[in-house]
Design an enzyme around this catalytic site. Structure first.
Site, PDB file in Angstrom:
ATOM      1  N   GLU A  40      43.995  27.379  31.495  1.00 57.03           N
ATOM      2  CA  GLU A  40      43.537  28.766  31.347  1.00 57.03           C
ATOM      3  C   GLU A  40      44.759  29.619  31.004  1.00 57.03           C
ATOM      4  O   GLU A  40      45.300  30.340  31.830  1.00 57.03           O
ATOM      5  CB  GLU A  40      42.886  29.293  32.636  1.00 57.03           C
ATOM      6  CG  GLU A  40      42.189  30.637  32.419  1.00 57.03           C
ATOM      7  CD  GLU A  40      42.387  31.643  33.542  1.00 57.03           C
ATOM      8  OE1 GLU A  40      43.102  31.354  34.509  1.00 57.03           O
ATOM      9  OE2 GLU A  40      41.816  32.736  33.434  1.00 57.03           O
ATOM     10  N   ASP A  45      35.213  36.093  33.025  1.00 57.84           N
ATOM     11  CA  ASP A  45      36.303  37.059  33.213  1.00 57.84           C
ATOM     12  C   ASP A  45      36.273  38.194  32.202  1.00 57.84           C
ATOM     13  O   ASP A  45      37.135  39.079  32.247  1.00 57.84           O
ATOM     14  CB  ASP A  45      37.665  36.354  33.076  1.00 57.84           C
ATOM     15  CG  ASP A  45      38.042  35.569  34.327  1.00 57.84           C
ATOM     16  OD1 ASP A  45      37.450  35.832  35.392  1.00 57.84           O
ATOM     17  OD2 ASP A  45      38.922  34.692  34.231  1.00 57.84           O
ATOM     18  N   ASP A 103      42.929  26.647  36.528  1.00 57.45           N
ATOM     19  CA  ASP A 103      42.977  28.096  36.754  1.00 57.45           C
ATOM     20  C   ASP A 103      44.427  28.606  36.755  1.00 57.45           C
ATOM     21  O   ASP A 103      45.319  27.972  37.324  1.00 57.45           O
ATOM     22  CB  ASP A 103      42.327  28.387  38.116  1.00 57.45           C
ATOM     23  CG  ASP A 103      42.048  29.857  38.330  1.00 57.45           C
ATOM     24  OD1 ASP A 103      41.367  30.452  37.492  1.00 57.45           O
ATOM     25  OD2 ASP A 103      42.511  30.409  39.351  1.00 57.45           O
TER      26      ASP A 103
HETATM   27  C1  ARE Z   1      38.412  40.535  41.985  1.00 58.54           C
HETATM   28  C2  ARE Z   1      37.549  41.642  41.428  1.00 58.54           C
HETATM   29  C3  ARE Z   1      38.269  42.387  40.322  1.00 58.54           C
HETATM   30  C4  ARE Z   1      39.559  42.937  40.865  1.00 58.54           C
HETATM   31  C5  ARE Z   1      40.384  41.797  41.475  1.00 58.54           C
HETATM   32  C6  ARE Z   1      41.673  42.275  42.123  1.00 58.54           C
HETATM   33  O1  ARE Z   1      36.349  41.063  40.932  1.00 58.54           O
HETATM   34  O2  ARE Z   1      37.466  43.437  39.830  1.00 58.54           O
HETATM   35  O3  ARE Z   1      40.314  43.525  39.813  1.00 58.54           O
HETATM   36  O4  ARE Z   1      39.596  41.098  42.452  1.00 58.54           O
HETATM   37  O5  ARE Z   1      41.426  42.810  43.355  1.00 58.54           O
HETATM   38  C7  ARE Z   1      38.863  35.442  40.826  1.00 58.54           C
HETATM   39  C8  ARE Z   1      37.519  36.100  40.686  1.00 58.54           C
HETATM   40  C9  ARE Z   1      37.668  37.572  40.369  1.00 58.54           C
HETATM   41  C10 ARE Z   1      38.563  38.226  41.401  1.00 58.54           C
HETATM   42  C11 ARE Z   1      39.901  37.503  41.447  1.00 58.54           C
HETATM   43  C12 ARE Z   1      40.808  38.050  42.530  1.00 58.54           C
HETATM   44  O6  ARE Z   1      36.764  35.453  39.696  1.00 58.54           O
HETATM   45  O7  ARE Z   1      36.384  38.191  40.405  1.00 58.54           O
HETATM   46  O8  ARE Z   1      38.736  39.584  41.011  1.00 58.54           O
HETATM   47  O9  ARE Z   1      39.664  36.115  41.739  1.00 58.54           O
HETATM   48  O10 ARE Z   1      40.196  37.939  43.755  1.00 58.54           O
HETATM   49  C13 ARE Z   1      44.642  37.078  34.509  1.00 58.54           C
HETATM   50  C14 ARE Z   1      45.068  35.690  34.940  1.00 58.54           C
HETATM   51  C15 ARE Z   1      43.930  34.716  34.809  1.00 58.54           C
HETATM   52  C16 ARE Z   1      42.702  35.203  35.597  1.00 58.54           C
HETATM   53  C17 ARE Z   1      42.336  36.580  35.044  1.00 58.54           C
HETATM   54  C18 ARE Z   1      41.170  37.170  35.787  1.00 58.54           C
HETATM   55  O11 ARE Z   1      46.174  35.255  34.172  1.00 58.54           O
HETATM   56  O12 ARE Z   1      44.342  33.479  35.334  1.00 58.54           O
HETATM   57  O13 ARE Z   1      43.465  37.475  35.167  1.00 58.54           O
HETATM   58  N1  ARE Z   1      41.580  34.262  35.535  1.00 58.54           N
HETATM   59  C19 ARE Z   1      41.326  33.248  36.578  1.00 58.54           C
HETATM   60  C20 ARE Z   1      39.834  33.027  36.775  1.00 58.54           C
HETATM   61  C21 ARE Z   1      39.270  34.222  37.512  1.00 58.54           C
HETATM   62  C22 ARE Z   1      39.816  34.203  38.939  1.00 58.54           C
HETATM   63  C23 ARE Z   1      41.263  33.939  38.986  1.00 58.54           C
HETATM   64  C24 ARE Z   1      41.961  33.551  37.880  1.00 58.54           C
HETATM   65  C25 ARE Z   1      41.910  33.894  40.300  1.00 58.54           C
HETATM   66  O14 ARE Z   1      39.211  32.731  35.604  1.00 58.54           O
HETATM   67  O15 ARE Z   1      37.882  34.255  37.544  1.00 58.54           O
HETATM   68  O16 ARE Z   1      39.514  35.482  39.569  1.00 58.54           O
HETATM   69  O17 ARE Z   1      41.679  32.579  40.785  1.00 58.54           O
HETATM   70  C26 ARE Z   1      45.782  39.592  30.069  1.00 58.54           C
HETATM   71  C27 ARE Z   1      46.796  38.856  30.915  1.00 58.54           C
HETATM   72  C28 ARE Z   1      46.152  37.659  31.568  1.00 58.54           C
HETATM   73  C29 ARE Z   1      45.000  38.163  32.408  1.00 58.54           C
HETATM   74  C30 ARE Z   1      43.988  38.802  31.477  1.00 58.54           C
HETATM   75  C31 ARE Z   1      42.776  39.339  32.221  1.00 58.54           C
HETATM   76  O18 ARE Z   1      45.531  38.898  28.894  1.00 58.54           O
HETATM   77  O19 ARE Z   1      47.877  38.440  30.163  1.00 58.54           O
HETATM   78  O20 ARE Z   1      47.109  37.012  32.390  1.00 58.54           O
HETATM   79  O21 ARE Z   1      44.412  37.080  33.113  1.00 58.54           O
HETATM   80  O22 ARE Z   1      44.607  39.881  30.780  1.00 58.54           O
HETATM   81  O23 ARE Z   1      43.137  40.295  33.141  1.00 58.54           O
END
Ligand code: ARE
Length: 566
Positions: free
Chosen positions: A354, A420, A325
């Protein structure tokens, strides 16, 4: 010739070992130039003045550039080379001196490109099973509830309701075990589960205890059974490693909240002040989320702690790899140690980062094997939404391939959507035909595949949390025909050309065309989302087709066929 477009960088993704005795060498040039390019080479330990010449082939083409390549079998590991580049009028030589009209071979000690030596320990060893991997991604809270004896007071959503950010519907590991037959039947051979360890949220990306399964999902015994049954079915299991941050309620972070600088864990985080304060959020976090304090992954103690966890689940439960992650925000130093320790524990365990963006610096063979290929997802969305033409899509797909070494390309995790992103089907306006065409594109493109649970029944959903709907099991029967089509497409994955073949991506008018080929066979895919309806392509050995009739491709159709290579 456009001289400024010529590019080669030695000891990089443009010159690297595929095997101990084989190099891949690449050169970039302007797409509009008609060039004849050869590699001139010598072995430093033989007679270094004996230079030989071998032709390079144009293999990829993006919007502006052509890429020439050669897979070169070495006689010796110490290798020196320059390029001979010929246009209609002149000959040029490219060496460490740059591009010149002549080259002084006597001076090659100082000026030629070099591959000084290839060491076994530096080789990027591919995980063989990834070449034919079809993952099924499960968000465990929403896939299936199998345990009706657990304390379910936490459940606040009926199974058929649409999810909200804090919904709990009751999915668990027993549910996954129950449905392994369905998963296997699809032609899936690997599972990727989003986090399953103790955490207060439904997604469990904020870990309280990395050594225990969340009781909402089951216990270690259930997990053991899941791994055993899956392995019995030939299905591997990859878990989610959330190592960029932990939960603010994790005892380690709580210790820092209580004791501040006196805590032995103070230096495990980035804290601005004497004590971590959840009200002030005076510490670094994932995004701006107070409940996810960021770990200092360059700290050796933190690294030891995380690596021990990753090894524990491999050694005690025989899992087959980790999806990492937020891996792009974690220190390279940790990932380099991580790889060594994980591969020592299980040589063919896979490591999937990721990283949403170009991750070349993580994919050199000393950190990850693969990444979640969001670049592929992105271009698929644009193409199937009608925002990119076949030509633009082909250019983009070629460019993405040229971002990485061959080993990484063959292990990339290609998917249409994840937990996501909005569901692909919803993003492209609900067309099941287009989803099938996109799926075949993901299967024929280079890399492994991942199917987000529910894709096989056309499950819809907008962005998080709507993309995490519960699986409507009652709809399985009515989707039988569609499931069969999905299966047929995944079946293509078993072809030798898909596993080991090379790839060519191009376009012709409205058609997007992909070929996977080896000496013996060529497997082709043509997709038409345009208006052209009279293009006959495949007349024999059709493996699968949709809206393809009278030997011609109509709007929103595709066909996959195979023939003997010339
Ligand atoms: C929750 C809510 C969201 C809210 C957020 C902030 O559901 O609606 O916006 O909170 O308050 C996990 C949960 C999510 C949760 C989040 C925070 O699954 O539901 O969101 O925690 O509590 C970036 C990161 C990438 C990340 C994505 C989501 O770089 O690593 O954002 N993905 C991983 C997992 C997620 C997980 C987390 C990380 C946290 O797969 O599921 O979220 O552990 C561009 C950017 C990227 C960005 C991408 C998407 O391309 O360059 O960096 O990814 O857009 O935003």
């Amino acid at each position: 010739m456009n001289k400024a477009a010529i590019l080669h960088i030695s000891e990089s993704l443009m010159a690297y070992a595929i095997r101990l005795d084989e190099l891949n060498i690449r050169l970039r040039a302007d797409k509009n130039d008609k060039l004849d390019i050869s590699l001139l080479y010598t072995y430093k330990c033989d007679d270094p003045h004996l230079w030989q010449e071998v032709k390079m082939k144009k293999t990829f083409e993006d919007r502006y550039f052509s890429y020439y390549e050669i897979d070169f079998k070495l006689k010796d590991k110490r290798f020196a080379y320059v390029f001979k580049i010929q246009d209609e009028n002149e000959v040029y030589y490219l060496s460490e001196n740059g591009l010149e009209e002549t080259y002084d071979f006597d001076q090659f000690y100082f000026t030629s490109f070099h591959m000084p030596y290839i060491h076994e320990a530096d080789l990027f060893e591919p995980v063989e099973w990834m070449k034919e991997a079809v993952f099924y991604q499960i968000f465990p809270e929403r896939f299936r509830r199998g345990d009706f004896s657990k304390d379910d007071s936490y459940i606040n959503q009926a199974w058929e309701d649409l999810p909200k950010p804090n919904s709990f519907a009751g999915g668990d590991l027993k549910g996954i075990i129950e449905k392994l037959d369905h998963i296997k039947d699809l032609g899936v051979n690997a599972l990727y589960l989003t986090p399953i360890f103790i955490s207060p949220t439904n997604h469990k990306y904020d870990t309280i205890d990395y050594y225990e399964i969340d009781p909402q999902f089951g216990n270690k015994n259930d997990f053991k059974k899941l791994v055993e049954k899956a392995h019995g079915f030939g299905i591997r299991i990859v878990l989610d490693a959330v190592f960029n941050h932990m939960c603010h309620e994790n005892p380690i972070f709580k210790d820092v909240i209580e004791k501040g600088k006196e805590s032995r864990y103070y230096d495990w985080f980035y804290i601005n002040g004497d004590k971590a304060d959840v009200e002030k959020i005076n510490y670094e976090t994932f995004a701006h989320v107070y409940n996810m304090p960021k770990l200092k992954t360059s700290n050796r103690e933190v690294q030891d702690y995380l690596i021990k966890i990753a090894k524990y689940w491999i050694e005690e439960f025989d899992i087959d790899g980790w999806r990492l992650d937020v891996s792009d925000e974690v220190s390279h130093d940790l990932w380099k140690r991580f790889r060594k320790e994980i591969k020592a524990a299980k040589a063919d365990a896979v490591i999937i980062g990721e990283n949403w963006h170009n991750a070349e610096s993580f994919l050199r063979g000393d950190e990850f094997d693969s990444i979640m290929n969001y670049a592929f997802t992105n271009v698929c969305l644009a193409y199937f939404k009608g925002e990119k033409s076949a030509q633009e899509t082909s250019d983009y797909l070629n460019m993405v391939i040229m971002r990485n070494r061959d080993q990484a390309n063959r292990m990339m995790l290609n998917f249409l959507d994840t937990h996501d992103t909005p569901r692909f089907i919803t993003e492209i306006g609900g067309s099941r035909d287009k989803v099938l065409a996109a799926l075949s594109l993901s299967v024929v493109y280079m890399g492994a595949n991942s199917l987000f649970y529910g894709t096989e029944i056309g499950l819809e959903g907008k962005g998080d949390p709507d993309c995490r709907r519960t699986f409507p099991w009652q709809n399985l029967e009515e989707n039988k025909t569609y499931i069969e089509k999905v299966k047929e497409i995944l079946e293509i994955k078993k072809h030798q050309t898909i596993k080991d073949g090379d790839i060519k991506i191009y376009s012709h008018k409205d058609l997007l065309l992909l070929e996977r080929f080896d000496q013996e066979k060529t497997l082709s895919l043509a997709i038409n989302l345009g208006r052209q309806k009279d293009f006959a392509l495949a007349d024999e050995n059709i493996l699968i087709s949709n809206n393809y009739s009278n030997q011609s491709l109509g709007e929103s159709s595709f066909v996959v066929w195979e023939k003997y290579s010339k």
